[in-house]
Design an enzyme around this catalytic site. Structure first.
Site, PDB file in Angstrom:
ATOM      1  N   CYS A  60       9.556  18.352  50.379  1.00  0.00           N
ATOM      2  CA  CYS A  60      10.496  18.029  49.612  1.00  0.00           C
ATOM      3  C   CYS A  60      11.556  19.303  49.657  1.00  0.00           C
ATOM      4  CB  CYS A  60      10.427  17.716  48.084  1.00  0.00           C
ATOM      5  SG  CYS A  60       9.909  19.084  46.973  1.00  0.00           S
ATOM      6  N   ARG A  82       7.535  11.593  45.433  1.00  0.00           N
ATOM      7  CA  ARG A  82       6.434  12.448  45.839  1.00  0.00           C
ATOM      8  C   ARG A  82       5.412  12.815  44.994  1.00  0.00           C
ATOM      9  NH1 ARG A  82       4.820  16.887  45.346  1.00  0.00           N
ATOM     10  NH2 ARG A  82       3.905  16.757  47.538  1.00  0.00           N
ATOM     11  N   LYS A 106       7.920  14.429  31.603  1.00  0.00           N
ATOM     12  CA  LYS A 106       7.870  13.799  32.998  1.00  0.00           C
ATOM     13  C   LYS A 106       6.649  14.089  33.507  1.00  0.00           C
ATOM     14  CE  LYS A 106       9.732  15.591  36.940  1.00  0.00           C
ATOM     15  NZ  LYS A 106       9.045  15.591  37.854  1.00  0.00           N
ATOM     16  N   ASN A 107       6.333  15.219  33.631  1.00  0.00           N
ATOM     17  CA  ASN A 107       5.223  15.853  34.334  1.00  0.00           C
ATOM     18  C   ASN A 107       3.609  15.407  33.654  1.00  0.00           C
ATOM     19  OD1 ASN A 107       6.851  16.546  36.265  1.00  0.00           O
ATOM     20  ND2 ASN A 107       6.661  18.857  35.586  1.00  0.00           N
ATOM     21  N   ILE A 112       5.848  30.597  42.985  1.00  0.00           N
ATOM     22  CA  ILE A 112       4.884  29.231  43.286  1.00  0.00           C
ATOM     23  C   ILE A 112       5.367  28.440  44.523  1.00  0.00           C
ATOM     24  CG2 ILE A 112       4.173  27.114  42.084  1.00  0.00           C
ATOM     25  CD1 ILE A 112       3.259  29.623  40.699  1.00  0.00           C
ATOM     26  N   ASP A 124       9.506  25.682  36.891  1.00  0.00           N
ATOM     27  CA  ASP A 124      10.382  24.863  36.733  1.00  0.00           C
ATOM     28  C   ASP A 124      11.651  25.318  35.935  1.00  0.00           C
ATOM     29  OD1 ASP A 124       8.161  21.862  36.381  1.00  0.00           O
ATOM     30  OD2 ASP A 124       8.866  23.116  38.080  1.00  0.00           O
ATOM     31  N   ARG A 131       4.879  21.406  50.075  1.00  0.00           N
ATOM     32  CA  ARG A 131       4.071  20.672  49.003  1.00  0.00           C
ATOM     33  C   ARG A 131       2.898  19.977  49.625  1.00  0.00           C
ATOM     34  NH1 ARG A 131       7.788  19.440  44.842  1.00  0.00           N
ATOM     35  NH2 ARG A 131       6.027  19.283  43.455  1.00  0.00           N
ATOM     36  N   PRO A 132       1.999  20.984  50.267  1.00  0.00           N
ATOM     37  CA  PRO A 132       0.796  20.499  51.004  1.00  0.00           C
ATOM     38  C   PRO A 132      -0.030  19.930  49.939  1.00  0.00           C
ATOM     39  CG  PRO A 132       0.895  22.878  50.777  1.00  0.00           C
ATOM     40  CD  PRO A 132       1.998  22.422  50.415  1.00  0.00           C
ATOM     41  N   ILE A 133      -1.202  18.875  50.468  1.00  0.00           N
ATOM     42  CA  ILE A 133      -2.264  18.370  49.377  1.00  0.00           C
ATOM     43  C   ILE A 133      -3.546  18.907  49.874  1.00  0.00           C
ATOM     44  CG2 ILE A 133      -0.824  16.533  48.745  1.00  0.00           C
ATOM     45  CD1 ILE A 133      -2.132  14.675  50.691  1.00  0.00           C
ATOM     46  N   ASP A 134      -3.671  20.126  50.665  1.00  0.00           N
ATOM     47  CA  ASP A 134      -4.920  20.299  51.317  1.00  0.00           C
ATOM     48  C   ASP A 134      -6.087  20.446  50.117  1.00  0.00           C
ATOM     49  OD1 ASP A 134      -3.038  22.535  50.683  1.00  0.00           O
ATOM     50  OD2 ASP A 134      -4.757  23.772  51.147  1.00  0.00           O
ATOM     51  N   LEU A 135      -5.619  21.106  49.223  1.00  0.00           N
ATOM     52  CA  LEU A 135      -6.522  21.210  47.918  1.00  0.00           C
ATOM     53  C   LEU A 135      -6.857  19.859  47.132  1.00  0.00           C
ATOM     54  CD1 LEU A 135      -4.838  24.426  46.029  1.00  0.00           C
ATOM     55  CD2 LEU A 135      -6.721  24.367  47.817  1.00  0.00           C
ATOM     56  N   ARG A 176      16.262  12.123  37.887  1.00  0.00           N
ATOM     57  CA  ARG A 176      14.710  11.725  37.865  1.00  0.00           C
ATOM     58  C   ARG A 176      13.742  12.595  36.703  1.00  0.00           C
ATOM     59  NH1 ARG A 176      12.737  15.357  42.070  1.00  0.00           N
ATOM     60  NH2 ARG A 176      10.737  14.813  41.343  1.00  0.00           N
TER      61      ARG A 176
HETATM   62  C1  EPZ Z   1       3.590  19.885  39.453  1.00  0.00           C
HETATM   63  O1  EPZ Z   1       3.849  19.780  40.874  1.00  0.00           O
HETATM   64  C2  EPZ Z   1       4.872  19.678  38.690  1.00  0.00           C
HETATM   65  N1  EPZ Z   1       5.203  18.156  39.089  1.00  0.00           N
HETATM   66  C3  EPZ Z   1       6.036  20.760  39.271  1.00  0.00           C
HETATM   67  O2  EPZ Z   1       7.201  20.084  38.619  1.00  0.00           O
HETATM   68  C4  EPZ Z   1       5.773  21.886  39.036  1.00  0.00           C
HETATM   69  O3  EPZ Z   1       6.593  22.660  39.606  1.00  0.00           O
HETATM   70  C5  EPZ Z   1       4.397  22.459  39.553  1.00  0.00           C
HETATM   71  O4  EPZ Z   1       3.335  21.512  39.000  1.00  0.00           O
HETATM   72  C6  EPZ Z   1       3.782  23.609  39.140  1.00  0.00           C
HETATM   73  O5  EPZ Z   1       3.614  23.776  37.789  1.00  0.00           O
HETATM   74  C7  EPZ Z   1       4.425  17.244  38.443  1.00  0.00           C
HETATM   75  O6  EPZ Z   1       3.615  17.465  37.479  1.00  0.00           O
HETATM   76  C8  EPZ Z   1       4.912  15.762  38.582  1.00  0.00           C
HETATM   77  P1  EPZ Z   1       0.930  22.364  42.447  1.00  0.00           P
HETATM   78  P2  EPZ Z   1       2.481  20.046  41.881  1.00  0.00           P
HETATM   79  O7  EPZ Z   1       0.133  21.589  42.907  1.00  0.00           O
HETATM   80  O8  EPZ Z   1       1.430  19.436  41.337  1.00  0.00           O
HETATM   81  C9  EPZ Z   1       0.678  24.573  46.325  1.00  0.00           C
HETATM   82  C10 EPZ Z   1       9.494  19.391  38.408  1.00  0.00           C
HETATM   83  O9  EPZ Z   1      10.447  20.014  38.629  1.00  0.00           O
HETATM   84  N2  EPZ Z   1      -0.299  23.514  46.922  1.00  0.00           N
HETATM   85  O10 EPZ Z   1       0.559  23.221  41.132  1.00  0.00           O
HETATM   86  O11 EPZ Z   1       2.886  19.442  43.221  1.00  0.00           O
HETATM   87  C11 EPZ Z   1       2.036  24.165  46.666  1.00  0.00           C
HETATM   88  O12 EPZ Z   1       2.496  24.192  47.681  1.00  0.00           O
HETATM   89  C12 EPZ Z   1       8.292  19.513  39.538  1.00  0.00           C
HETATM   90  O13 EPZ Z   1       9.341  18.689  37.304  1.00  0.00           O
HETATM   91  C13 EPZ Z   1      -1.020  24.088  47.969  1.00  0.00           C
HETATM   92  O14 EPZ Z   1      -0.942  24.719  48.798  1.00  0.00           O
HETATM   93  O15 EPZ Z   1       2.284  21.732  42.140  1.00  0.00           O
HETATM   94  C14 EPZ Z   1       2.788  25.230  45.613  1.00  0.00           C
HETATM   95  O16 EPZ Z   1       3.305  26.225  46.224  1.00  0.00           O
HETATM   96  C15 EPZ Z   1       8.578  20.471  40.629  1.00  0.00           C
HETATM   97  N3  EPZ Z   1      -2.114  23.090  48.335  1.00  0.00           N
HETATM   98  C16 EPZ Z   1       1.756  25.493  44.592  1.00  0.00           C
HETATM   99  O17 EPZ Z   1       0.557  25.120  45.085  1.00  0.00           O
HETATM  100  C17 EPZ Z   1      -2.131  21.711  47.486  1.00  0.00           C
HETATM  101  O18 EPZ Z   1      -3.171  21.031  47.721  1.00  0.00           O
HETATM  102  C18 EPZ Z   1       1.831  24.787  43.256  1.00  0.00           C
HETATM  103  O19 EPZ Z   1       1.884  23.326  43.578  1.00  0.00           O
HETATM  104  C19 EPZ Z   1      -1.485  21.798  46.391  1.00  0.00           C
HETATM  105  C20 EPZ Z   1      -0.682  22.525  45.950  1.00  0.00           C
END
Ligand code: EPZ
Length: 418
Positions: free
Chosen positions: A116, A92, A22-23, A328, A306, A121-125, A398
């Site tokens: 969620c 999302r 999926k990812n 995480i 995960d 799940r911020p997107i600041d980065l 999902r």
């Molecule tokens: C991806 O989510 C996966 N989803 C998640 O899988 C997985 O748990 C995660 O990576 C970590 O491996 C998909 O690929 C669709 P991150 P993503 O950005 O991209 C913080 C599942 O069950 N963060 O690496 O959202 C965030 O809050 C799902 O299949 C910021 O602070 O993960 C989190 O604490 C769940 N600012 C950490 O980083 C940002 O701009 C990891 O987030 C982005 C992230």
């Protein structure tokens, strides 16, 4: 609303080929927007999340045909750059379209995905990185308007955290740019390598340097390709936890065992016998599991967040006290309340879960709160006395392609009712 009914008592046996990831399929489907041609994506799992991604592709003007685990996308005529809230809300992780729509059209308008069940799940980065790349970004009331206003010869981005989504969005926004983009401290999950392999197959010039540095040389044009998505390592792990709690001997085909280096030791410490041969994993479990201390979720190649919920379900019936630290996501323990209703003895102290293994759980009705938490309830049902009824399984659909069919092939007593 469908539910799953799970009965324990049977060891698992047999072999299955693990579904596509999926990812990995989600960013690859988003990446087809950049191509401006026809891409055939094979081994694409048929999930509600991939269906949501296909709906967005069609909204953007792509022609999409779907077959058995094959999605053909013709993105010759991508005509718009805005994604309506209704489509963004479906999933999302649609945020990954920000980079690809921006990369193709120079603009992107969509709603912020919001939080969620597992965290804010911020997107600041994502946004700060796109600004470094020369984008103007306006955000109000959860709506994002993004436009590339400057073409940097070189953009250098250092991520404070190796965010998977931010790494994907930067790569997608940089693939067709005029300059070079360098990411330091990029995510190194296998799904990132799969996305880059797909993009390079379409004519991109993306390379990995030492520890977590990615270099993207922007190119003018891409061409279509055929690509097969990697196997879903988290789905594979989920079946491994099922075999561990139910006992038995199963073989999983189509996987890349390099992706399990930090996970196999956990199953071995729990008393399972794991045999890994390049593209297949065999796991045998014939006695009560042992507790495992100090499992810490970390960015890849660390233990994957995960897998935390299914492994917790597995350890809830192990002998002794296990410790899992969730580093995480800030609220990824929602499955604990449901496991406790099944008799699990789990204490949460902040990001630490203490799991006092019990001899057996008991079946009852439980509710899935998120994707991996729901899968954990299926695993727990395989270790529970009596029937377990799992509600709200749309969460599970999902990310797992017909989870009941796969577990049935492996001998589990599980069925879907509506
Ligand atoms: C991806 O989510 C996966 N989803 C998640 O899988 C997985 O748990 C995660 O990576 C970590 O491996 C998909 O690929 C669709 P991150 P993503 O950005 O991209 C913080 C599942 O069950 N963060 O690496 O959202 C965030 O809050 C799902 O299949 C910021 O602070 O993960 C989190 O604490 C769940 N600012 C950490 O980083 C940002 O701009 C990891 O987030 C982005 C992230």
């Amino acid at each position: 609303m469908d539910s799953l009914i799970v009965n324990s008592g049977r060891p698992l046996a047999g072999e299955i080929t693990v579904q596509g990831s999926k990812n990995s399929s989600l960013p690859i489907l988003a990446a087809t927007v950049l191509v401006g041609g026809v891409c055939q994506i094979h081994n694409c799992p048929d999930l509600t999340d991939t269906q949501a991604a296909i709906a967005i592709l069609r909204h953007l003007g792509c022609k999409v045909k779907t077959g058995k685990n094959t999605v053909t996308v013709d993105s010759s005529d991508v005509s718009c750059y805005n994604i309506p809230d209704s489509l963004m809300r479906e999933m999302r992780s649609s945020i990954v379209f920000l980079g690809s729509v921006l990369g193709r059209t120079g603009k992107a308008e969509l709603s912020a995905p919001g939080g969620c069940e597992i965290g804010l799940r911020p997107i600041d980065l994502h946004l700060s990185s796109l600004r470094v790349m020369g984008c103007r970004i306006e955000e109000d009331y959860g709506h994002i308007r993004c436009e590339r206003v400057k073409e940097n010869r070189t953009s250098v981005i250092s991520l404070s955290f190796p965010s998977v989504g931010a790494t994907e969005n930067i790569i997608l926004a940089a693939a067709l740019s005029k300059g070079r983009t360098v990411i330091h401290n990029a995510a190194r999950e296998p799904e990132i390598y799969d996305l880059v392999a797909f993009l390079n197959e379409c004519g991109c010039k993306i390379s990995f340097r030492m520890q977590g540095t990615v270099v993207i040389e922007g190119v003018k044009k891409l061409h279509g390709c055929r690509y097969s998505v990697m196997a879903d390592r988290i789905v594979a792990l989920t079946y491994m936890t099922g075999a561990a709690v139910a006992g038995g001997d199963i073989t999983l085909h189509g996987v890349n065992t390099n992706h399990f280096r930090t996970v196999i030791p956990v199953f071995e410490a729990a008393g399972c016998c794991v045999e890994d041969r390049k593209s297949l994993l065999r796991i045998r479990s014939d006695k009560r599991l042992r507790a495992v201390r100090d499992i810490r979720t970390m960015p890849y190649p660390g233990f994957p967040t995960d897998a935390q919920a299914p492994v917790m379900a597995m350890l809830s019936v192990a002998e002794g006290t296990s410790v899992i630290i969730e580093n995480i996501f800030e609220s990824r323990f929602k499955h604990v309340s449901e496991l406790s209703r099944m008799g699990a003895k789990i204490k949460i102290e902040g990001k630490i879960a203490l799991i006092d293994g019990v001899r057996e759980l008991y079946g009852t009705s439980v509710t899935a709160s998120d994707l991996r938490g729901g899968a954990a309830l299926v695993v727990a049902g395989l270790a529970a006395k009596g029937s377990t009824v799992i509600e709200n399984i749309s969460h599970i659909d999902r990310g797992y392609e017909k989870i009941e069919d796969c577990f049935k092939i492996l001998g589990a007593d599980i069925k879907r009712v509506n």
